[in-house]
Design a protein around this motif. Sequence first.
Motif, PDB file in Angstrom:
ATOM      1  N   LEU A  81       0.820  -1.065   0.152  1.00 55.67           N
ATOM      2  CA  LEU A  81       0.010  -0.095  -0.133  1.00 55.67           C
ATOM      3  C   LEU A  81       0.914   1.281  -0.033  1.00 55.67           C
ATOM      4  O   LEU A  81       1.508   1.433   1.035  1.00 55.67           O
ATOM      5  N   ASP A  82       0.949   1.847  -1.115  1.00 59.44           N
ATOM      6  CA  ASP A  82       1.830   3.090  -1.318  1.00 59.44           C
ATOM      7  C   ASP A  82       3.331   2.458  -1.104  1.00 59.44           C
ATOM      8  O   ASP A  82       3.995   3.179  -0.548  1.00 59.44           O
ATOM      9  N   GLY A  83       3.519   1.214  -1.321  1.00 57.92           N
ATOM     10  CA  GLY A  83       4.904   0.711  -1.132  1.00 57.92           C
ATOM     11  C   GLY A  83       5.346   0.088   0.115  1.00 57.92           C
ATOM     12  O   GLY A  83       6.171  -0.550   0.348  1.00 57.92           O
ATOM     13  N   THR A  84       4.243   0.386   1.085  1.00 58.48           N
ATOM     14  CA  THR A  84       4.623  -0.106   2.296  1.00 58.48           C
ATOM     15  C   THR A  84       3.698  -1.601   2.574  1.00 58.48           C
ATOM     16  O   THR A  84       2.569  -1.690   2.153  1.00 58.48           O
ATOM     17  N   ARG A  85       4.572  -2.596   2.964  1.00 57.76           N
ATOM     18  CA  ARG A  85       3.812  -3.809   3.134  1.00 57.76           C
ATOM     19  C   ARG A  85       2.552  -3.842   4.121  1.00 57.76           C
ATOM     20  O   ARG A  85       2.660  -3.245   5.302  1.00 57.76           O
ATOM     21  N   VAL A  86       1.346  -4.414   3.967  1.00 60.85           N
ATOM     22  CA  VAL A  86       0.121  -4.280   4.882  1.00 60.85           C
ATOM     23  C   VAL A  86      -0.477  -5.816   4.712  1.00 60.85           C
ATOM     24  O   VAL A  86      -0.238  -6.283   3.792  1.00 60.85           O
ATOM     25  N   ALA A 115      -8.117   1.963   1.596  1.00 61.59           N
ATOM     26  CA  ALA A 115      -7.065   1.962   0.404  1.00 61.59           C
ATOM     27  C   ALA A 115      -7.334   3.115  -0.472  1.00 61.59           C
ATOM     28  O   ALA A 115      -6.798   3.294  -1.381  1.00 61.59           O
ATOM     29  N   GLU A 116      -8.708   3.793  -0.414  1.00 62.12           N
ATOM     30  CA  GLU A 116      -9.073   4.508  -1.434  1.00 62.12           C
ATOM     31  C   GLU A 116      -7.805   5.837  -1.486  1.00 62.12           C
ATOM     32  O   GLU A 116      -7.539   6.526  -0.551  1.00 62.12           O
ATOM     33  N   GLY A 117      -7.689   6.112  -2.667  1.00 67.21           N
ATOM     34  CA  GLY A 117      -6.593   7.516  -3.021  1.00 67.21           C
ATOM     35  C   GLY A 117      -5.196   6.876  -2.834  1.00 67.21           C
ATOM     36  O   GLY A 117      -4.199   7.651  -2.736  1.00 67.21           O
ATOM     37  N   ARG A 118      -4.978   5.465  -2.711  1.00 68.14           N
ATOM     38  CA  ARG A 118      -3.607   5.129  -2.348  1.00 68.14           C
ATOM     39  C   ARG A 118      -3.350   4.006  -3.573  1.00 68.14           C
ATOM     40  O   ARG A 118      -4.258   3.412  -4.022  1.00 68.14           O
ATOM     41  N   GLU A 119      -2.137   3.821  -3.663  1.00 68.14           N
ATOM     42  CA  GLU A 119      -1.579   2.843  -4.743  1.00 68.14           C
ATOM     43  C   GLU A 119      -1.608   1.522  -4.134  1.00 68.14           C
ATOM     44  O   GLU A 119      -0.573   1.214  -3.180  1.00 68.14           O
ATOM     45  N   VAL A 120      -2.474   0.237  -4.628  1.00 66.07           N
ATOM     46  CA  VAL A 120      -2.110  -0.956  -4.062  1.00 66.07           C
ATOM     47  C   VAL A 120      -1.405  -1.711  -5.003  1.00 66.07           C
ATOM     48  O   VAL A 120      -1.719  -1.694  -6.514  1.00 66.07           O
TER      49      VAL A 120
END
Length: 211
Positions: free
Chosen positions: A107-112, A122-127
Amino acid sequence: MTPDLFARPEGRSSPAASGLDRRSFLGAGACGAAVPLLGPVSADAQAAAPPDIRQPLDLTLTINGRDHRLALDARTTLLDALRERIGLTGTKKGCDQGQCGACTVLLDGTRVLSCLTLAAMAEGREVTTIEGLAGPDGTLHPMQQAFVDHDAFQCGYCTPGQILSAVACVNEGHANDPAQIREYMSGNLCRCAAYPNIVAAVEQAKAEMGA
């Protein structure tokens, strides 16, 4: 003669004489205090009320660079949205309790852990899922290729989460030696116990990723 400090002034009747004792007085006060709560709800109070979770949310999720418009229950997890609504089944549902790491995405390059992340968050973010890691021409990501080269999987069920977590581990600067790799990959379980091969794959990919 000492004056009676507790004497009642002339002309003032006792509570008992007026038909109002202490218990009645306190009860009347409580009822009076509650009356305003029964009045109409102000516009500000209505605006502050939480949304009705029974109503679907209209969301736009950006998955692997592509937008997906969805109407989802507010309680839908990112994992279920990916698998059941978008059809990206590479992200695996393991324990569904955030303990095995099989559902790891970026999620925006961070693991979740997508099983513990609401889709609305996650809306508005890159998955990024495992399906979006390879290049546009199908060239495998260095981490994917390293897992193949070192046979870092057996049944393969945990592999998508392992690979995405490994990519983040390298980008975070936590892949400097085998001990550190094992520490920062410890949230991803491999029931086939391919851990030595996974560590070797991460070391190879790190060099190729230029990290």
